[in-house]
Design an enzyme around this catalytic site. Structure first.
Site, PDB file in Angstrom:
ATOM      1  N   GLY A  12       0.780  -1.242   0.000  1.00  0.00           N
ATOM      2  CA  GLY A  12       0.000   0.000   0.000  1.00  0.00           C
ATOM      3  C   GLY A  12       0.809   1.287   0.000  1.00  0.00           C
ATOM      4  CG  ASP A  32       5.618  -4.884   6.238  1.00  0.00           C
ATOM      5  OD1 ASP A  32       4.893  -5.770   6.745  1.00  0.00           O
ATOM      6  OD2 ASP A  32       5.148  -3.908   5.622  1.00  0.00           O
ATOM      7  CG  LEU A  42       7.122  -2.821  13.478  1.00  0.00           C
ATOM      8  CD1 LEU A  42       6.903  -1.637  12.533  1.00  0.00           C
ATOM      9  CD2 LEU A  42       8.447  -2.642  14.229  1.00  0.00           C
ATOM     10  CE1 TYR A 150      -6.267   2.794  10.995  1.00  0.00           C
ATOM     11  CE2 TYR A 150      -7.671   4.729  10.806  1.00  0.00           C
ATOM     12  CZ  TYR A 150      -6.620   3.963  10.347  1.00  0.00           C
ATOM     13  OH  TYR A 150      -5.894   4.377   9.254  1.00  0.00           O
TER      14      TYR A 150
HETATM   15  P1  NAD Z   1      -1.645  -1.845   3.916  1.00  0.00           P
HETATM   16  O1  NAD Z   1      -2.394  -2.911   4.627  1.00  0.00           O
HETATM   17  O2  NAD Z   1      -1.573  -1.901   2.438  1.00  0.00           O
HETATM   18  O3  NAD Z   1      -0.161  -1.714   4.485  1.00  0.00           O
HETATM   19  C1  NAD Z   1       0.109  -1.798   5.863  1.00  0.00           C
HETATM   20  C2  NAD Z   1       1.466  -2.416   6.047  1.00  0.00           C
HETATM   21  O4  NAD Z   1       1.740  -2.477   7.473  1.00  0.00           O
HETATM   22  C3  NAD Z   1       1.547  -3.871   5.522  1.00  0.00           C
HETATM   23  O5  NAD Z   1       2.692  -4.052   4.706  1.00  0.00           O
HETATM   24  C4  NAD Z   1       1.623  -4.695   6.789  1.00  0.00           C
HETATM   25  O6  NAD Z   1       2.318  -5.926   6.639  1.00  0.00           O
HETATM   26  C5  NAD Z   1       2.318  -3.733   7.740  1.00  0.00           C
HETATM   27  N1  NAD Z   1       2.086  -4.153   9.119  1.00  0.00           N
HETATM   28  C6  NAD Z   1       0.899  -4.427   9.701  1.00  0.00           C
HETATM   29  N2  NAD Z   1       1.091  -4.916  10.933  1.00  0.00           N
HETATM   30  C7  NAD Z   1       2.423  -4.934  11.150  1.00  0.00           C
HETATM   31  C8  NAD Z   1       3.234  -5.360  12.232  1.00  0.00           C
HETATM   32  N3  NAD Z   1       2.712  -5.894  13.347  1.00  0.00           N
HETATM   33  N4  NAD Z   1       4.587  -5.238  12.110  1.00  0.00           N
HETATM   34  C9  NAD Z   1       5.138  -4.745  10.968  1.00  0.00           C
HETATM   35  N5  NAD Z   1       4.412  -4.340   9.902  1.00  0.00           N
HETATM   36  C10 NAD Z   1       3.073  -4.454   9.994  1.00  0.00           C
HETATM   37  O7  NAD Z   1      -2.336  -0.494   4.401  1.00  0.00           O
HETATM   38  P2  NAD Z   1      -2.155   1.030   3.964  1.00  0.00           P
HETATM   39  O8  NAD Z   1      -3.498   1.523   3.628  1.00  0.00           O
HETATM   40  O9  NAD Z   1      -1.032   1.186   3.011  1.00  0.00           O
HETATM   41  O10 NAD Z   1      -1.770   1.685   5.372  1.00  0.00           O
HETATM   42  C11 NAD Z   1      -0.532   2.334   5.608  1.00  0.00           C
HETATM   43  C12 NAD Z   1      -0.752   3.376   6.696  1.00  0.00           C
HETATM   44  O11 NAD Z   1      -1.625   4.397   6.224  1.00  0.00           O
HETATM   45  C13 NAD Z   1      -1.390   2.827   7.971  1.00  0.00           C
HETATM   46  O12 NAD Z   1      -0.757   3.387   9.113  1.00  0.00           O
HETATM   47  C14 NAD Z   1      -2.810   3.320   7.867  1.00  0.00           C
HETATM   48  O13 NAD Z   1      -3.426   3.450   9.125  1.00  0.00           O
HETATM   49  C15 NAD Z   1      -2.626   4.648   7.178  1.00  0.00           C
HETATM   50  N6  NAD Z   1      -3.834   5.140   6.522  1.00  0.00           N
HETATM   51  C16 NAD Z   1      -4.391   4.455   5.500  1.00  0.00           C
HETATM   52  C17 NAD Z   1      -5.535   4.938   4.909  1.00  0.00           C
HETATM   53  C18 NAD Z   1      -6.209   4.233   3.765  1.00  0.00           C
HETATM   54  O14 NAD Z   1      -7.332   4.611   3.411  1.00  0.00           O
HETATM   55  N7  NAD Z   1      -5.586   3.223   3.183  1.00  0.00           N
HETATM   56  C19 NAD Z   1      -6.116   6.139   5.369  1.00  0.00           C
HETATM   57  C20 NAD Z   1      -5.527   6.802   6.422  1.00  0.00           C
HETATM   58  C21 NAD Z   1      -4.366   6.302   6.997  1.00  0.00           C
END
Ligand code: NAD
Length: 254
Positions: A12, A32, A42, A150
């Site tokens: 992502g 990751d 983490l 969250y």
């Molecule tokens: P995603 O699920 O595509 O990526 C999240 C990543 O975090 C993954 O690679 C996952 O393996 C890693 N991760 C999760 N748990 C973990 C752990 N215990 N240890 C190490 N790594 C871990 O999601 P994304 O949408 O790309 O989210 C990235 C960030 O953006 C997050 O912090 C999310 O809260 C934030 N965010 C996303 C959105 C959205 O709409 N996608 C909106 C606001 C904020």
């Protein structure tokens, strides 16, 4: 050419940030649970410690940038896992890598969310800001609501960033946060698939003022700017990259 660490860089938004940094010639250490230079969980203190130890080995001269992006969405169960990864995983990573980033007078970017300003249980926020992990997790479980866990984790990590920004700046580190709006990633797919949250997020997604959902690269371009010297006067700020949703919902607050 710089050296950066990006947590959550296997998927992502984090993957888009890593890819943009690499395409401009920088080196990236992804942290990751999978597909990473530094594989670590983490959600656990030991996982954070192991990641920090490995980062110190791989970046002995320091880091030019650190992006705390790893996170779990509101449909995650148990809900306290959201608390552990989104707040404590991010806070421990940034705090623990501070010495490495200071060596290069680098920049830190915390990935928050535009849900951070939403109303959350105050005792949960207080426990997070007191860095009391077990209390914060037990409150999250008692409330049992993924959205509260969250949004509260994102509100607290953003407030923590702002509280620490001046002290970090004194060491030459610029720390800022990005608050993304709904962005198409695996996380949003899981929220869309959730029976309870899915219809709500779908309806919300249809109200984005610019008329579309975000793409990971929309967030990555802002992150790369904040990591660069072009942002040398940006410090302690929260950048909403959300197609106008925050302005629509809270026009008089900034
Ligand atoms: P995603 O699920 O595509 O990526 C999240 C990543 O975090 C993954 O690679 C996952 O393996 C890693 N991760 C999760 N748990 C973990 C752990 N215990 N240890 C190490 N790594 C871990 O999601 P994304 O949408 O790309 O989210 C990235 C960030 O953006 C997050 O912090 C999310 O809260 C934030 N965010 C996303 C959105 C959205 O709409 N996608 C909106 C606001 C904020």
């Amino acid at each position: 050419m710089g050296l950066h660490a990006v947590s959550g860089g296997a998927s992502g938004i984090g993957a888009a940030i890593a890819s943009r940094l690499r395409s401009r010639g920088d080196e990236v250490l992804v942290v990751d649970v999978k597909d990473a230079e530094v594989e670590a969980d983490l959600s656990r203190r030991e996982g954070c410690d192991a990641a920090l130890e490995r980062l110190a080995e791989l970046a002995p001269d320091g880091l030019d940038g650190l992006v705390a992006c790893a996170g779990l969405g509101p449909a995650t169960r148990p809900v306290s896992l959201i608390t552990r990864v989104n707040f404590f995983g991010a806070q421990r990573l940034v705090d623990g890598a501070r010495r490495l980033v200071a060596k290069k007078k680098g920049a830190v970017v915390v990935i928050s969310s535009n849900s951070a300003p939403m109303d959350c249980d105050q005792s949960y926020i207080d426990a997070l800001l007191a860095l009391d992990e077990e209390r914060a997790c037990s409150i999250a479980e008692e409330i049992g609501d993924g959205h509260n866990a969250y949004a509260g984790s994102k509100q607290a990590i953003t407030r923590w960033m702002r509280r620490e920004a001046a002290a970090y700046a004194a060491e030459g580190i610029r720390m800022n946060a990005i608050a993304p709006g709904i962005t198409r990633t695996a996380m949003t797919d899981s929220v869309y698939a959730d029976a309870e949250l899915g219809p709500v997020i779908k309806e919300f997604g249809e109200t984005v003022p610019v008329g579309r959902l975000g793409q990971p690269d929309d967030i990555a371009s802002a992150a790369c700017f904040l990591l660069s010297d072009e942002a040398s006067f940006a410090c302690g700020s929260v950048f909403f990259i959300d197609g106008g949703h925050d302005a629509m919902l809270r026009p008089d607050e900034f």
